[in-house]
Design a protein around this motif. Sequence first.
Motif, mmCIF file in Angstrom:
data_model
loop_
_atom_site.group_PDB
_atom_site.id
_atom_site.type_symbol
_atom_site.label_atom_id
_atom_site.label_comp_id
_atom_site.label_asym_id
_atom_site.label_seq_id
_atom_site.Cartn_x
_atom_site.Cartn_y
_atom_site.Cartn_z
ATOM 1 N N VAL A 139 -29.616 29.923 -27.889
ATOM 2 C CA VAL A 139 -30.179 29.203 -26.785
ATOM 3 C C VAL A 139 -30.389 27.532 -27.031
ATOM 4 O O VAL A 139 -30.382 27.285 -28.365
ATOM 5 C CB VAL A 139 -31.713 29.800 -26.557
ATOM 6 C CG1 VAL A 139 -32.513 29.416 -27.455
ATOM 7 C CG2 VAL A 139 -32.158 28.864 -25.151
ATOM 8 N N ARG A 140 -29.898 26.916 -26.120
ATOM 9 C CA ARG A 140 -30.300 25.300 -26.129
ATOM 10 C C ARG A 140 -31.170 24.879 -25.129
ATOM 11 O O ARG A 140 -31.037 25.411 -24.155
ATOM 12 C CB ARG A 140 -28.878 24.818 -26.187
ATOM 13 C CG ARG A 140 -27.948 25.019 -27.438
ATOM 14 C CD ARG A 140 -26.798 24.075 -27.408
ATOM 15 N NE ARG A 140 -25.881 24.128 -28.552
ATOM 16 C CZ ARG A 140 -24.623 23.431 -28.757
ATOM 17 N NH1 ARG A 140 -24.308 22.569 -27.698
ATOM 18 N NH2 ARG A 140 -23.975 23.727 -29.834
ATOM 19 N N LEU A 141 -32.116 24.089 -25.422
ATOM 20 C CA LEU A 141 -32.859 23.869 -24.292
ATOM 21 C C LEU A 141 -33.071 22.114 -24.244
ATOM 22 O O LEU A 141 -33.017 21.449 -25.020
ATOM 23 C CB LEU A 141 -34.510 24.477 -24.589
ATOM 24 C CG LEU A 141 -35.006 24.222 -25.855
ATOM 25 C CD1 LEU A 141 -35.831 22.836 -25.829
ATOM 26 C CD2 LEU A 141 -35.863 25.203 -26.301
ATOM 27 N N PHE A 156 -25.931 18.468 -24.474
ATOM 28 C CA PHE A 156 -25.157 17.413 -24.980
ATOM 29 C C PHE A 156 -26.072 16.788 -26.209
ATOM 30 O O PHE A 156 -25.880 15.816 -26.480
ATOM 31 C CB PHE A 156 -24.757 16.432 -23.800
ATOM 32 C CG PHE A 156 -23.752 16.884 -23.071
ATOM 33 C CD1 PHE A 156 -22.211 16.817 -23.315
ATOM 34 C CD2 PHE A 156 -24.281 17.425 -21.873
ATOM 35 C CE1 PHE A 156 -21.379 17.286 -22.529
ATOM 36 C CE2 PHE A 156 -23.192 17.815 -20.960
ATOM 37 C CZ PHE A 156 -21.837 17.859 -21.419
ATOM 38 N N THR A 157 -27.186 17.537 -26.617
ATOM 39 C CA THR A 157 -27.483 16.875 -27.879
ATOM 40 C C THR A 157 -27.300 18.036 -29.158
ATOM 41 O O THR A 157 -27.173 19.383 -28.608
ATOM 42 C CB THR A 157 -29.241 16.945 -27.513
ATOM 43 O OG1 THR A 157 -29.762 18.201 -27.287
ATOM 44 C CG2 THR A 157 -29.231 15.831 -26.696
ATOM 45 N N PRO A 220 -22.881 11.313 -23.308
ATOM 46 C CA PRO A 220 -21.321 11.019 -22.751
ATOM 47 C C PRO A 220 -21.666 11.323 -21.210
ATOM 48 O O PRO A 220 -22.340 11.839 -20.708
ATOM 49 C CB PRO A 220 -20.548 12.404 -23.466
ATOM 50 C CG PRO A 220 -21.647 13.326 -23.769
ATOM 51 C CD PRO A 220 -22.567 12.720 -24.366
ATOM 52 N N ILE A 221 -20.483 10.854 -20.473
ATOM 53 C CA ILE A 221 -20.467 10.755 -18.937
ATOM 54 C C ILE A 221 -20.786 12.353 -18.595
ATOM 55 O O ILE A 221 -21.198 12.434 -17.555
ATOM 56 C CB ILE A 221 -19.112 10.222 -18.516
ATOM 57 C CG1 ILE A 221 -19.344 8.643 -18.845
ATOM 58 C CG2 ILE A 221 -19.080 10.204 -17.074
ATOM 59 C CD1 ILE A 221 -20.400 7.824 -18.072
ATOM 60 N N ALA A 222 -19.935 13.204 -19.167
ATOM 61 C CA ALA A 222 -19.860 14.694 -18.661
ATOM 62 C C ALA A 222 -21.385 15.005 -18.621
ATOM 63 O O ALA A 222 -21.546 16.235 -17.781
ATOM 64 C CB ALA A 222 -19.081 15.415 -19.517
#
Length: 551
Positions: A139-141, A156-157, A220-222
């Motif tokens: 998981v990423r939060l 994106f971290t 980033p822009i994404a």
Amino acid sequence: MPHRRILSLWFPRLGVDRLIRAEPHLLGKPLAVIRDEGQAQILSSLSPEAAKLGLHLRQPLRDAYAMCGDLITRPQSERQEAAFLGVLHRWAGKFSPWVAASPPDGLVIDLTGCAHLFGGEVALAEQVALDCADLGLTVRLGIADTLGAAWALARFTAQDTQAHRSGDAIDQEARATRSRAGKRRHWTRGGAAPHISTGPALQERIAPIGKSWQVLSPLPIAALRLEPQMVEQLNRLGLRRVGDLMGQPRAGLARRFGRGLVDKLDQALGSAPEPISPAPPPERFSVRMSFPEPIGLEADVVAGLERMLEQLCAKLKTKGRGARVLRIEAHRCDGLMEWQMVSAAVASTSPHRLMPLLKMKLPGIEAGPGIDMLRLEAVGHDPLHDRRMAGHKAAAERGKQRKDQGAALEDLLGRLGARIGMEAITRRHPSSSHIPEKCATTLAAAWSEPARDWPSPPTPRPLLLWPPDAVTAPDHPDLPKGFQWRGRRFVTTGASGPERIAPEWWLDEPAWRSGVRDYWQVDTDHGDRLWLFYAHGGALSSGWFCQGSFA
């Protein structure tokens, strides 16, 4: 009023994590989930071991095999992954009642006014990571004031993506023992303790209140949820970070890249609203019973199911639902699970009508070394409406008699369906067509009502009906005195007709391109009573045909 706070959860390895939970022997092996894209197969999800070998998402399968010959692959099942995400939706309800799915691999939770119940946002994030580690999930939060900022922080971290367990796999411990030790973490039973990031690493994923722009600037822009083509165009102009966009004139960005870019930026910064529309989890009706000692006799299983069925029917009745499909699960001491599905003809909350169907499925359950838990779930359920009969006494008695007869037929359909399957039981219904072969349709008996009024045709119809078969006779509308059909010579001894039937002009039926038909009931010297017709011709040539036979 508390400030709005959003938690975004991203499961980057949802496909492989689901497979490892179902097949624990895949843990620690290079595993990839593949899906079809055009004429090629590409990787859609990777295990950590496969990623360490240099494989990456959207890589062609042939290239992946060239890099890793021991790669284990499984086809992607979007339906099962969506169902698994629905299970996680129910789990996320413990943190807030405002939960929405972010397909195909994410959840969004509105934490406004809920974080203090868990000791603050940092403690809540640690609890989420701990629960996911126990579930065997990567998981990423991210937590921020807006949905866009939380989504960007989650994806994106820099975060640890390693899952540290295989889910709910227990090799030696019996289920009855597990129920008494359910609160113990998996590492106390011999597994590796999960690594939970805390301190500064976790603080990077939580944006301070009112400062979403501060955490978005270096991303980033994404991270603004833009299309890949637009990201490429912005990068070509030297706009690679979100902070590079913040200082640009809005009018120029909207004129060159469209209003969508400005809207995404405003939503991420909180200048434009982006509400969360939570989807309530589907209603689930299930009952389970654990035993202090394993059971293996059919009588014991029946006694347990009777008690469970009463509780299940009571739950269904309070919600105005009736069980149509039931699932019996028998969890054995050796860790295996036996299950059977039971379908009823109509939805019901009567235990005495459902219990006979359950008993018919018990011989298909192998008890093995013993059953230590039974689970009964209403997999399919329909709404029920109370009916109240009104009128004088005779009408009420007739209505009750019809109701009893209908219940008896429904019980019969249920018992037959338990033996041969509900789909195998059909009934005929009239249809709105004057074409002989289309005047009736076949419906499943369990999902249709009996036909009350069957319209009578203008003339009797044959008992046997088949596609038109050519008859050798003079090509003239008058009924011939003799004809040849299927290699036999017939002499007409009597006839009645004709009955003219025209084709349905609003439909193009290939069999009716021969035009208007005149049907005759013809008695022959061989004792046969045939159904002949003369086709007057149209797109096809005219002639005589035989389509049926009377008893």
